[in-house]
Design an enzyme around this catalytic site. Structure first.
Site, mmCIF file in Angstrom:
data_model
loop_
_atom_site.group_PDB
_atom_site.id
_atom_site.type_symbol
_atom_site.label_atom_id
_atom_site.label_comp_id
_atom_site.label_asym_id
_atom_site.label_seq_id
_atom_site.Cartn_x
_atom_site.Cartn_y
_atom_site.Cartn_z
ATOM 1 C CG ASN A 9 29.089 27.632 42.463
ATOM 2 O OD1 ASN A 9 28.538 26.724 41.826
ATOM 3 N ND2 ASN A 9 29.491 28.762 41.892
ATOM 4 C CE LYS A 11 33.052 28.431 40.756
ATOM 5 N NZ LYS A 11 34.087 29.416 40.521
ATOM 6 C CG HIS A 95 28.954 32.544 39.536
ATOM 7 N ND1 HIS A 95 30.107 32.622 38.788
ATOM 8 C CD2 HIS A 95 29.324 32.153 40.777
ATOM 9 C CE1 HIS A 95 31.134 32.260 39.555
ATOM 10 N NE2 HIS A 95 30.694 31.980 40.764
ATOM 11 C CD GLU A 97 32.669 30.617 37.295
ATOM 12 O OE1 GLU A 97 31.853 29.680 37.383
ATOM 13 O OE2 GLU A 97 33.636 30.762 38.082
ATOM 14 C CD GLU A 167 31.208 34.223 44.127
ATOM 15 O OE1 GLU A 167 31.546 33.298 44.867
ATOM 16 O OE2 GLU A 167 30.880 34.049 42.946
ATOM 17 N N GLY A 173 38.848 31.432 42.077
ATOM 18 C CA GLY A 173 39.635 30.333 41.538
ATOM 19 C C GLY A 173 41.094 30.670 41.297
ATOM 20 C CB SER A 213 40.538 32.157 46.950
ATOM 21 O OG SER A 213 40.779 32.097 45.546
ATOM 22 N N GLY A 235 36.235 25.902 44.861
ATOM 23 C CA GLY A 235 37.234 24.840 45.014
ATOM 24 C C GLY A 235 37.194 24.114 46.356
#
Ligand SMILES: O=C(CO)COP(=O)(O)O
Length: 251
Positions: A9, A11, A95, A97, A167, A173, A213, A235
């Protein structure tokens, strides 16, 4: 047997040129689609470049979001119908976010799940608790509530195809991964929730990802857990070498 599904992902990172370069870096190194599904979820502005670059490879394409209406006066939104026409396979919905910064509710996410399926794609439905909720002992009931709300009204056939990503927000992150036991524990809650709402046969088909992570150094241990069928990775999905280490976790 559930086929593993590892999804990057990105982002709000990368442009179309970087997208094409990324896919070039995967050439000949992706696992066969028969063994592992390798997916990249890219920003809407990169999707056409990603679809073109991924043609003829074992890479599947996901959008990071879609609206729940197919068309109309919804300035700035992305139509799930158009995503489907473009050839997008999956859509990430709900998500954390999106929930936190854009005010998406369980109800929105349920409507989006229906819209994605109705357009012939498969949703990757996200859920997960905050650190405060975990510390208050509410992680299980929170995730159960999110999953129940997201799946409301979906058919047995649809839920059997769905991907659910657990998640924990505190692990996104932050470099702080849930231990594989913590991840397994809540992924098992997700599967039990599906069994309760539908039945065990459906629950055994749903694929559950862990996200937060995930990296080459912990993917093998996480994928070894009974109820973890994949990863949703931020990431560590940004560079081809690291992404390839993830999707080739069996090698
Ligand atoms: O939010 C995530 C994937 O959707 C997880 O991000 P990180 O892998 O960067 O923790």
């Amino acid at each position: 047997m559930r086929k593993p599904i590892i999804a990057g992902n990105w982002k709000m990172n990368k442009n179309p040129k970087e997208t094409v370069e990324f896919v070039a870096g995967l050439k000949g190194k992706l696992p066969s689609f028969k063994d592992v599904e390798s997916v990249i979820a890219a920003p809407a502005v990169d999707l056409q470049a990603l679809l073109d670059a991924a043609k003829g490879t074992d890479l599947k394409v996901a959008a990071e979001n879609a609206y729940f209406e197919n068309e109309g006066a919804f300035t700035g939104e992305t139509s799930p119908k158009v995503l489907s026409e473009m050839g997008v396979d999956y859509v990430v919905i709900g998500h954390s976010e999106r929930r936190e910064y854009f005010g998406e509710t369980d109800d929105d996410i349920n409507k989006k799940a229906h819209a994605v399926f109705n357009n012939g794609m498969v949703p990757i439905i996200c859920c997960g608790e905050t650190l405060e909720q975990r510390q208050a002992g509410e992680a299980e009931s929170w995730v159960e509530g999110q999953v129940s709300a997201a799946l409301r009204g979906l058919s047995v056939e649809q839920v059997s195809l769905a991907v659910i990503a657990y998640e924990p927000i505190w692990a996104i992150g932050t470099g702080e991964t849930a231990t594989s036991d913590q991840a397994q524990e809540i992924c098992a809650v997700v599967r039990r929730t599906v069994a309760k709402l539908y039945d065990q046969t459906v629950a055994d088909k749903v694929r559950i990802q862990y996200g937060g992570s995930v990296k080459p150094g912990n993917v093998v241990e996480l994928m070894g857990k009974d109820d973890i069928d994949g990863g949703l990775v931020g990431g560590a999905s940004m560079e081809p070498a690291s992404y390839l280490d993830l999707v080739n976790f069996k090698a």
